[in-house]
Design an enzyme around this catalytic site. Structure first.
Site, PDB file in Angstrom:
ATOM      1  N   GLY A  16       0.829  -1.195   0.000  1.00 45.37           N
ATOM      2  CA  GLY A  16       0.000   0.000   0.000  1.00 45.37           C
ATOM      3  C   GLY A  16       0.858   1.238   0.000  1.00 45.37           C
ATOM      4  O   GLY A  16       2.055   1.162   0.297  1.00 45.37           O
ATOM      5  N   ASP A  24       2.159  23.756 -12.479  1.00 43.21           N
ATOM      6  CA  ASP A  24       0.911  23.484 -13.206  1.00 43.21           C
ATOM      7  C   ASP A  24       1.214  22.790 -14.524  1.00 43.21           C
ATOM      8  O   ASP A  24       0.547  21.829 -14.903  1.00 43.21           O
ATOM      9  CB  ASP A  24       0.185  24.800 -13.521  1.00 43.21           C
ATOM     10  CG  ASP A  24      -0.126  25.582 -12.261  1.00 43.21           C
ATOM     11  OD1 ASP A  24      -0.335  24.938 -11.218  1.00 43.21           O
ATOM     12  OD2 ASP A  24      -0.140  26.824 -12.318  1.00 43.21           O
ATOM     13  N   THR A  28      -0.219   4.443   5.145  1.00 43.88           N
ATOM     14  CA  THR A  28      -1.545   3.859   5.264  1.00 43.88           C
ATOM     15  C   THR A  28      -1.631   2.866   6.417  1.00 43.88           C
ATOM     16  O   THR A  28      -2.609   2.132   6.526  1.00 43.88           O
ATOM     17  CB  THR A  28      -1.950   3.150   3.969  1.00 43.88           C
ATOM     18  OG1 THR A  28      -0.856   2.374   3.511  1.00 43.88           O
ATOM     19  CG2 THR A  28      -2.327   4.154   2.908  1.00 43.88           C
ATOM     20  N   HIS A  39      -2.807  34.883 -11.004  1.00 42.99           N
ATOM     21  CA  HIS A  39      -2.590  33.462 -11.278  1.00 42.99           C
ATOM     22  C   HIS A  39      -3.537  32.587 -10.450  1.00 42.99           C
ATOM     23  O   HIS A  39      -4.249  31.740 -10.987  1.00 42.99           O
ATOM     24  CB  HIS A  39      -1.122  33.131 -10.973  1.00 42.99           C
ATOM     25  CG  HIS A  39      -0.731  31.713 -11.223  1.00 42.99           C
ATOM     26  ND1 HIS A  39       0.061  31.341 -12.283  1.00 42.99           N
ATOM     27  CD2 HIS A  39      -1.009  30.568 -10.545  1.00 42.99           C
ATOM     28  CE1 HIS A  39       0.236  30.037 -12.258  1.00 42.99           C
ATOM     29  NE2 HIS A  39      -0.393  29.537 -11.204  1.00 42.99           N
ATOM     30  N   GLU A  40      -3.560  32.827  -9.145  1.00 45.30           N
ATOM     31  CA  GLU A  40      -4.387  31.976  -8.282  1.00 45.30           C
ATOM     32  C   GLU A  40      -5.868  32.191  -8.570  1.00 45.30           C
ATOM     33  O   GLU A  40      -6.656  31.238  -8.565  1.00 45.30           O
ATOM     34  CB  GLU A  40      -4.079  32.235  -6.808  1.00 45.30           C
ATOM     35  CG  GLU A  40      -2.647  31.888  -6.382  1.00 45.30           C
ATOM     36  CD  GLU A  40      -2.242  30.453  -6.717  1.00 45.30           C
ATOM     37  OE1 GLU A  40      -3.119  29.565  -6.774  1.00 45.30           O
ATOM     38  OE2 GLU A  40      -1.034  30.226  -6.938  1.00 45.30           O
ATOM     39  N   PRO A  75       2.544   4.890   1.053  1.00 42.14           N
ATOM     40  CA  PRO A  75       3.126   5.284   2.332  1.00 42.14           C
ATOM     41  C   PRO A  75       2.073   5.870   3.277  1.00 42.14           C
ATOM     42  O   PRO A  75       1.138   6.530   2.829  1.00 42.14           O
ATOM     43  CB  PRO A  75       4.141   6.359   1.956  1.00 42.14           C
ATOM     44  CG  PRO A  75       4.420   6.158   0.510  1.00 42.14           C
ATOM     45  CD  PRO A  75       3.196   5.561  -0.079  1.00 42.14           C
ATOM     46  N   HIS A  92      -6.895  30.111 -11.499  1.00 46.43           N
ATOM     47  CA  HIS A  92      -7.208  28.726 -11.120  1.00 46.43           C
ATOM     48  C   HIS A  92      -8.605  28.654 -10.515  1.00 46.43           C
ATOM     49  O   HIS A  92      -9.420  27.816 -10.871  1.00 46.43           O
ATOM     50  CB  HIS A  92      -6.226  28.216 -10.055  1.00 46.43           C
ATOM     51  CG  HIS A  92      -4.861  27.878 -10.570  1.00 46.43           C
ATOM     52  ND1 HIS A  92      -4.646  27.064 -11.647  1.00 46.43           N
ATOM     53  CD2 HIS A  92      -3.627  28.229 -10.120  1.00 46.43           C
ATOM     54  CE1 HIS A  92      -3.341  26.937 -11.845  1.00 46.43           C
ATOM     55  NE2 HIS A  92      -2.700  27.635 -10.934  1.00 46.43           N
ATOM     56  N   THR A 149       2.980  -0.514   8.894  1.00 43.42           N
ATOM     57  CA  THR A 149       3.761  -0.801  10.084  1.00 43.42           C
ATOM     58  C   THR A 149       2.844  -0.974  11.287  1.00 43.42           C
ATOM     59  O   THR A 149       2.998  -1.903  12.088  1.00 43.42           O
ATOM     60  CB  THR A 149       4.753   0.347  10.330  1.00 43.42           C
ATOM     61  OG1 THR A 149       5.445   0.619   9.120  1.00 43.42           O
ATOM     62  CG2 THR A 149       5.732  -0.012  11.413  1.00 43.42           C
TER      63      THR A 149
END
Ligand code: ADP
Ligand code: MG
Ligand code: ZN
Length: 648
Positions: free
Chosen positions: A236, A538, A240, A461-462, A238, A465, A243
């Site tokens: 699975g 992006d 999850t 720019h943001e 990392p 988006h 261990t």
């Protein structure tokens, strides 16, 4: 159950041994030290004998007499000063000293060499001068062979084997303990984790029940004819809980837990890893019932054949072979049950030998948790944390899709720290959201100053988006936009909260995603009339997604539903093994299709933003002012615009 020492299999005769002589496991430090001392003395003795023998061999060759020119020898001979001569490969002898200062000085030894071809008159002259002369027997070919070949070879071999034995002894736990396994051993009562501490992994837990049955009542299990399990491979992404669940299995079964990592076996010296594997299993068998857990097993279990390898790694192969031998060596031993568990996030690179029946034949998959799983995990991790009375765990689970168990644990912990900093009564949802931002985007770095023009560009720019995300049909709702620089290289960010967990994604939805990614650069282009480096991330993500659409998802009409990509590393998102067997034209077509998809979506984003230029202007001005805005502000600006006639 007690762990009787006597049942430990004898050290000799097990398969795969390659270090000759090992420390007996029960040797106490005193005898160990003595053995090492003895070894040291033997080493020194051998070295001394070696030097002495060398001198014996070299001795006769070393001139002890004064070397004189042949002409001087002839002069002295004619003058009657030479008394005694030995003729061999060189001429040695004794001559009178014409002016002695003391009785010891009366004669002196000399040595000289006859010219090539020899001196035919020499014997006559020696006879005439009444010199005692004799010839040296030519060297015995057998003795000279022994001294020049056999003795040195034996010497070297002796030293070699001594050094080897010393190394092996060390590998077996001498001064440096190189060959001792580095596993941490946890006693059954100290494991302290059970399945109650693992959330969102019900299927995995169900699969592990059988293992627990076996560890708890091995005799019963064997009598009922159950096939005795040996190895479980946890796979699975990392974080999850691989261990965690391994440890919890030991906790549930009430057995000892030996925890180690694949990388701890990989060393420079061939044989050390194998010695460690042996040591680990010896310990585990002595402590049975037990679970041996090898984390990140891909470090040793990488496929041996195929692929490009820069170095052949003997050490790793030996270690792997030893591991296989140990697993195979497990008998259906109901007395001393040992289960080996291993974890990896790259199961596809494991050596097939590991996955063969009778080895890691059980694979348990763990994935990022779904909504209910996240809720369970959040509940588990908020047990020790004081939450504000109105804290809505379900809402918290809803805003964290795609988070792994480790991410969630991290967010909860971060939220607790934030509330503690405020001296608050309990963790509020605001703390939780702030913690999400921290975990997702790294810590805020207000100290970093951007110049006004940069800030303006980042704001456009943001907002680009955010607006495109709100305008495309399948865009996930924007929850926050910000131009506060983050440590991870980004200058601003737009956060979207997926509405739900998605497993199937349509081509239109993927195109929408690419359009959103392109929205940043499109806004810069539109509002500033130029473009910047701000879109680097992006562009990378959009290109990658478009490429997958073409080469993996079969979404290009030109190329059809054919896979062109190489092997995909299942659990490590981006890592793709490039397929190199397609023709040059196909690769050109792939590139052209990727360019087309990204280009079309850029144009689409640009068109959307041009239409909603007013909203873009307004939201970016607000953002510049407030530094961060929530999603409602974006939706509001768009709604207000809808009322007014759309500008041009
Ligand atoms: P992995 O080994 O898969 O990388 P870990 O077991 O090391 O992940 O997970 C790290 C930490 O994240 C755990 O100690 C635990 O606190 C938390 N965690 C991960 N998954 C879960 C889960 N399913 N339930 C509860 N906690 C989890
Ligand atoms: Mg782990
Ligand atoms: Zn961007």
């Amino acid at each position: 159950m007690a762990a009787p020492n006597s049942v430990r299999p004898p050290a000799a005769g097990r398969p795969g041994r390659n270090v000759p002589d090992r420390r007996p496991p029960d040797e106490d430090p005193q005898t160990q030290l003595k053995r090492q001392l003895r070894g040291g003395i033997a080493y020194l003795g051998a070295a001394l004998i070696g030097v002495w023998l060398l001198q014996m061999v070299m001795g006769p060759l070393m001139p002890r007499a004064a070397e004189i020119p042949y002409s001087e020898f002839k002069t002295k001979l004619a003058a009657g000063q030479v008394i005694d001569v030995t003729l061999g490969s060189q001429i040695q002898g004794v001559m009178k000293n014409p002016a002695p200062k003391s009785p010891q000085d009366a004669t002196s030894r000399f040595v000289t060499v006859a010219p090539p071809g020899g001196d035919l008159d020499l014997l006559k002259e020696l006879g005439a001068a009444h010199v005692t002369y004799r010839a040296e027997a030519p060297p015995n070919p057998i003795t000279s062979f022994i001294f020049s070949w056999i003795v040195p070879i034996m010497l070297i071999a002796g030293l070699w084997s001594l050094a080897g034995r010393n190394l092996a002894a060390r590998a077996g736990g001498g001064i440096f303990g190189v060959g001792r396994s580095k596993a941490t051993e946890v006693k059954a009562e100290e494991v302290g984790v059970t399945f109650a501490d693992v959330g969102g992994a019900d299927e995995a837990i169900a699969e592990l029940q059988e293992i627990i049955q076996f560890l708890k009542t091995p005799q019963k299990f064997a009598r009922l004819g159950g096939r005795i399990p040996k190895g479980v491979l946890l796979v699975g992404p990392p974080g999850t809980g691989k261990t965690l669940i391994a440890k919890a299995t030991a906790g549930e079964a009430g057995v000892r837990f030996f925890e180690t990592s694949g990388s701890e076996f990989v060393e420079m010296f061939v044989g050390v890893g194998a010695a460690r594997v042996r040591d680990l299993f010896e310990q585990a068998r002595a402590a049975a019932p037990a679970i041996v857990f090898i984390d990140e097993i891909d470090a040793i279990g990488q496929s041996r054949g195929g692929g490009i390898r820069l170095v052949t790694n003997d050490e790793r192969e030996q270690t792997l072979n030893q591991l296989l031998a140990e697993i195979d060596g497990f008998k259906a031993d109901a007395e001393n049950p040992v289960i080996i568990m291993a974890a990896t996030n790259r199961p596809e690179i494991l050596d097939p030998a590991l996955l063969r029946a009778g080895r890691f034949d059980r694979q348990v998959a763990l994935g990022n948790p779904d909504l209910t799983g996240r809720l369970q995990i959040l509940k588990i991790h908020s047990r020790k944390i004081l939450l504000a009375p109105d804290f809505d765990l379900e809402r918290a689970a809803r805003v964290t899709p795609g988070f792994s168990g480790a991410d969630l644990a991290n967010v909860i912990n971060e939220a607790a720290l934030l509330s503690a900093r405020r001296n608050a009564e309990g963790v509020t949802f605001t703390d939780f959201e702030a913690a999400i931002e921290r975990v997702v985007g790294g810590l805020e770095q207000r100290s970093r100053v951007m110049n006004p023009k940069e800030r303006q560009t980042v704001a456009f720019h943001e907002c680009g988006h955010a607006l495109v995300a709100s305008l495309v049909p399948s865009g996930d709702p924007v929850s926050k936009i910000s131009i506060i620089p983050r440590s991870r290289g980004a200058l601003g960010y737009t956060m979207q909260m997926p509405r739900e967990d998605r497993y199937l994604v349509s081509v239109e939805e993927l195109e929408d995603r690419i359009a959103v990614m392109m929205g940043g650069r499109a806004a810069e282009q539109l509002m500033c009339g130029t473009i910047s480096t701000g879109a680097v991330d992006d562009i990378q993500r959009a290109t990658q997604l478009a490429k997958r659409m073409v080469t993996e998802f079969g979404m290009s009409e030109k190329l059809g539903a054919v896979r062109y990509a190489g092997q995909r590393l299942q659990y490590l998102g981006n890592a793709v093994d490039e397929g190199t067997d397609s023709s040059a034209e196909t690769r050109e077509t792939i590139d052209a299709e990727v360019r087309r998809i990204v280009g079309e979506q850029f144009a689409r984003a640009e068109a959307l933003l041009t239409t909603h230029r007013d909203a873009l202007t307004r939201v970016s001005a607000d953002l510049l002012q407030a530094e961060s805005l929530d999603g409602a502000a974006v939706r509001e600006a768009l709604a207000r615009e809808q009322g007014t006639p759309v500008s041009r």
